[in-house]
Design a protein around this motif. Structure first.
Motif, PDB file in Angstrom:
ATOM      1  N   THR A  71      -0.718   4.360  -1.561  1.00 28.11           N
ATOM      2  CA  THR A  71      -0.390   3.913  -0.891  1.00 28.11           C
ATOM      3  C   THR A  71       1.452   2.603  -0.974  1.00 28.11           C
ATOM      4  O   THR A  71       1.647   2.916  -0.566  1.00 28.11           O
ATOM      5  CB  THR A  71      -1.076   2.628  -1.197  1.00 28.11           C
ATOM      6  N   ASP A  72       1.252   2.943  -2.650  1.00 32.56           N
ATOM      7  CA  ASP A  72       2.653   3.114  -2.591  1.00 32.56           C
ATOM      8  C   ASP A  72       3.907   3.710  -2.298  1.00 32.56           C
ATOM      9  O   ASP A  72       5.080   2.618  -2.052  1.00 32.56           O
ATOM     10  CB  ASP A  72       2.907   2.060  -4.071  1.00 32.56           C
ATOM     11  N   THR A 101       1.487  -7.316   5.157  1.00 37.66           N
ATOM     12  CA  THR A 101       0.182  -6.047   6.543  1.00 37.66           C
ATOM     13  C   THR A 101       0.612  -4.752   6.312  1.00 37.66           C
ATOM     14  O   THR A 101      -0.551  -4.073   7.115  1.00 37.66           O
ATOM     15  CB  THR A 101       0.667  -6.755   7.725  1.00 37.66           C
ATOM     16  N   ALA A 102       1.265  -3.728   5.661  1.00 37.82           N
ATOM     17  CA  ALA A 102       1.669  -2.843   5.658  1.00 37.82           C
ATOM     18  C   ALA A 102      -0.079  -2.000   5.088  1.00 37.82           C
ATOM     19  O   ALA A 102      -0.654  -0.893   5.012  1.00 37.82           O
ATOM     20  CB  ALA A 102       2.538  -2.316   5.467  1.00 37.82           C
ATOM     21  N   THR A 103       0.273  -2.749   3.558  1.00 38.25           N
ATOM     22  CA  THR A 103      -0.816  -2.162   2.690  1.00 38.25           C
ATOM     23  C   THR A 103      -2.243  -1.922   3.982  1.00 38.25           C
ATOM     24  O   THR A 103      -3.060  -1.042   3.257  1.00 38.25           O
ATOM     25  CB  THR A 103      -1.294  -3.013   1.482  1.00 38.25           C
ATOM     26  N   SER A 158      -5.853   2.639   8.482  1.00 37.01           N
ATOM     27  CA  SER A 158      -5.811   3.999   8.809  1.00 37.01           C
ATOM     28  C   SER A 158      -6.558   5.446   8.113  1.00 37.01           C
ATOM     29  O   SER A 158      -6.998   6.333   8.575  1.00 37.01           O
ATOM     30  CB  SER A 158      -4.640   4.311   9.629  1.00 37.01           C
ATOM     31  N   LEU A 159      -6.281   5.191   6.553  1.00 35.87           N
ATOM     32  CA  LEU A 159      -6.105   5.897   5.939  1.00 35.87           C
ATOM     33  C   LEU A 159      -7.308   5.471   4.485  1.00 35.87           C
ATOM     34  O   LEU A 159      -6.599   5.277   3.327  1.00 35.87           O
ATOM     35  CB  LEU A 159      -4.760   6.697   5.283  1.00 35.87           C
ATOM     36  N   HIS A 175      -8.975   7.070   2.706  1.00 39.13           N
ATOM     37  CA  HIS A 175      -9.464   7.934   1.275  1.00 39.13           C
ATOM     38  C   HIS A 175      -7.906   8.035   0.924  1.00 39.13           C
ATOM     39  O   HIS A 175      -7.240   8.565   1.288  1.00 39.13           O
ATOM     40  CB  HIS A 175     -10.279   9.273   2.035  1.00 39.13           C
ATOM     41  N   ALA A 176      -8.143   7.315  -1.128  1.00 41.30           N
ATOM     42  CA  ALA A 176      -7.070   8.419  -1.640  1.00 41.30           C
ATOM     43  C   ALA A 176      -5.952   9.368  -1.613  1.00 41.30           C
ATOM     44  O   ALA A 176      -4.997   9.761  -0.824  1.00 41.30           O
ATOM     45  CB  ALA A 176      -6.799   8.369  -2.815  1.00 41.30           C
ATOM     46  N   HIS A 177      -7.212  10.586  -0.447  1.00 38.33           N
ATOM     47  CA  HIS A 177      -6.227  11.824  -1.042  1.00 38.33           C
ATOM     48  C   HIS A 177      -5.281  11.939   0.637  1.00 38.33           C
ATOM     49  O   HIS A 177      -4.622  13.198   1.049  1.00 38.33           O
ATOM     50  CB  HIS A 177      -7.678  13.402  -0.662  1.00 38.33           C
ATOM     51  N   GLN A 178      -6.387  10.909   1.543  1.00 37.74           N
ATOM     52  CA  GLN A 178      -5.216  11.119   2.544  1.00 37.74           C
ATOM     53  C   GLN A 178      -3.816  10.603   3.097  1.00 37.74           C
ATOM     54  O   GLN A 178      -3.394  11.277   3.811  1.00 37.74           O
ATOM     55  CB  GLN A 178      -6.476  10.428   3.833  1.00 37.74           C
ATOM     56  N   ARG A 179      -3.813   9.470   2.243  1.00 39.16           N
ATOM     57  CA  ARG A 179      -2.920   9.031   1.671  1.00 39.16           C
ATOM     58  C   ARG A 179      -2.152   8.978   0.665  1.00 39.16           C
ATOM     59  O   ARG A 179      -0.247   9.311   1.340  1.00 39.16           O
ATOM     60  CB  ARG A 179      -2.775   7.713   1.125  1.00 39.16           C
ATOM     61  N   ARG A 180      -2.064  10.232   0.217  1.00 39.30           N
ATOM     62  CA  ARG A 180      -1.300  10.676  -0.644  1.00 39.30           C
ATOM     63  C   ARG A 180      -0.917  12.046   0.311  1.00 39.30           C
ATOM     64  O   ARG A 180       0.535  12.567   0.605  1.00 39.30           O
ATOM     65  CB  ARG A 180      -2.383  11.597  -1.655  1.00 39.30           C
TER      66      ARG A 180
END
Length: 199
Positions: free
Chosen positions: A144-145, A162-164, A170-171, A173-178
């Protein structure tokens, strides 16, 4: 063919040459296959009698083809994983493996060096920079960061809250965000999206 016959008759002197040539031609019909088989047996003729799961697959096929002809010293190679004398279709370095042990070794997926420990293991996940991690060394960050920093550099006009919320919706799961962070890092200019100095 002469080298193959010599190696086999060294182990089975009573076996007719015609039988050896016939079986060798059946299990290694291509000239390149015959050359590889001959080279392996010339280098290490004990592959025929030691039971070691090494060498090209055609060594195993040659032994299997000759066993019904009354051989006494030829020994089928054993799987380097389980020790069974089953079909050894796969390799793990110099070792030959059966299909079951190959799946157990790799989990059906390719191995890659972990970015932390450097061991070639099944990939558990990727960090936000796209580097593989093993199960013992999962990344601490959830991506996320990293995405927020990239959005800030791109001047999207979104505030952080808002962005977070949008990122996590939309993502989820953590693996999706990474993965998204890694893709954004590669598609955006490094000059505009500097890497976090804390990483």
């Amino acid at each position: 063919m002469e080298a193959i016959v010599e190696a086999v008759t060294g182990a089975e002197p009573e076996l007719p040459v015609a039988i050896i040539e016939q079986v060798a031609a059946q299990v290694a019909p291509a000239r390149m296959q015959l050359r590889r088989l001959a080279q392996a047996l010339t280098t290490d003729p004990e592959l025929l009698t030691s039971g070691r799961g090494e060498g090209p697959r055609h060594v195993e096929l040659l032994i299997r083809g000759l066993l019904p002809h009354g051989t006494r010293r030829l020994v089928l190679p054993r799987c380097a994983g389980c020790g069974r004398t089953t079909s050894l279709e796969h390799r793990d370095g110099a070792r030959r493996l059966c299909s079951h042990c190959k799946r157990k070794t790799t989990g059906g997926e390719p191995r890659e060096p972990c970015a932390v420990c450097g061991k070639s293991l099944k990939v558990f996940c990727h960090d936000q920079d796209g580097f593989p991690r093993c199960q013992k060394h999962p990344p601490a960050e959830d991506g996320t960061d990293a995405i927020l920093r990239i959005l800030k550099q791109l001047d999207t006009g979104l505030d952080e809250r808002t962005a977070t919320a949008a990122i996590k919706k939309s993502l989820p799961h953590a693996h999706q965000r990474r993965k998204a962070a890694s893709q954004l890092r590669h598609t955006c200019s490094p000059a505009r999206v500097p890497k976090d100095p804390r990483q």
